[in-house]
Design a protein around this motif. Structure first.
Motif, short mmCIF file in Angstrom:
data_model
loop_
_atom_site.label_atom_id
_atom_site.label_comp_id
_atom_site.label_asym_id
_atom_site.label_seq_id
_atom_site.Cartn_x
_atom_site.Cartn_y
_atom_site.Cartn_z
N ALA A 140 35.72 -13.61 1.41
CA ALA A 140 34.29 -13.33 1.57
C ALA A 140 33.61 -13.19 0.21
N ALA A 191 31.82 -16.90 0.32
CA ALA A 191 30.69 -16.76 1.26
C ALA A 191 29.39 -17.28 0.66
N ARG A 192 29.18 -17.08 -0.62
CA ARG A 192 27.94 -17.56 -1.24
C ARG A 192 27.85 -19.09 -1.27
N THR A 216 31.48 -19.08 6.21
CA THR A 216 31.07 -17.95 7.05
C THR A 216 32.10 -17.56 8.10
N HIS A 269 34.31 -13.54 11.37
CA HIS A 269 33.07 -13.96 10.70
C HIS A 269 32.95 -13.15 9.40
N LEU A 270 32.68 -13.82 8.32
CA LEU A 270 32.65 -13.16 7.02
C LEU A 270 31.42 -12.28 6.84
N THR A 271 30.50 -12.33 7.78
CA THR A 271 29.33 -11.44 7.72
C THR A 271 29.67 -10.04 8.21
#
Length: 191
Positions: free
Chosen positions: A131, A135-136, A140, A185-187
């Motif tokens: 992440a 992620a950036r 995701t 989910h990486l969120t």
């Protein structure tokens, strides 16, 4: 892309030492040969290490993978000095493609280290690193696939907050039997 010298850590718990996750090295070959004899690893994984030459080949593939979005880590229990001990397992982030929304994770644990929460702690460390690192760039979602009858792997996925989302038909050679698809989910919050 991350550097091949990347090292990760998983904190100690009241009942287990910290873990050190580091890229595989050529010096791991003798220990990998011994690990490759484990019937459970032969049953549940694609690890095909029978002798020193196949270990050297596998280790070379893991190190070369860093150039192609395949980030494999040896997992060691940390010693009081902070260095790692014998290899206790393996975690890998696979199929990282710039701009792609998903990738896959995998893991295995050495026989002597099973039942001590090494796989879930190593997987959580890998997930948190993924992440923070990717992620950036649009990553995701992480997928984890294991055979439906591998109940221990299912427990690791659940402990690591990878939700069971589907039962998959066989996809040989990587997945020769029905499989469970777990997703994280990486969120979601780290941990």
């Amino acid at each position: 892309m991350p550097d091949i010298t990347t090292r990760l850590r998983a904190d100690a718990t009241p009942t287990a030492p910290a873990l050190v996750l580091r890229p595989w090295a050529a010096s791991d070959a003798p220990g990998l040969v011994a690990l490759g004899r484990d019937p459970a690893l032969r049953r549940w994984t694609s690890l095909a290490v029978d002798d020193e030459s196949s270990a050297v080949r596998w280790l070379r593939e893991q190190r070369q993978g860093w150039e192609r979005g395949h980030f494999a880590f040896a997992v060691e229990e940390a010693r009081p000095s902070g260095t790692g001990g014998p290899v206790a397992g393996h975690v890998v982030l696979k199929n990282v493609v710039p701009g792609a929304a998903s990738a896959e994770v995998g893991y295995w644990t050495a026989e002597r280290a099973r039942g001590r929460a090494i796989a879930p702690r190593a997987l959580r460390a890998l997930t948190d690193w993924t992440a923070a690192t990717f992620a950036r760039d649009g990553l995701t979602r992480l997928e984890l696939i294991h055979q439906t009858d591998n109940t221990a792997s299912c427990r690791v996925a659940e402990k690591s907050r990878y939700a069971l989302t589907a039962v998959l038909p066989p996809q040989p050679p990587a997945h020769p039997r029905d499989g469970h698809l777990h997703v994280r989910h990486l969120t979601e919050a780290p941990g």
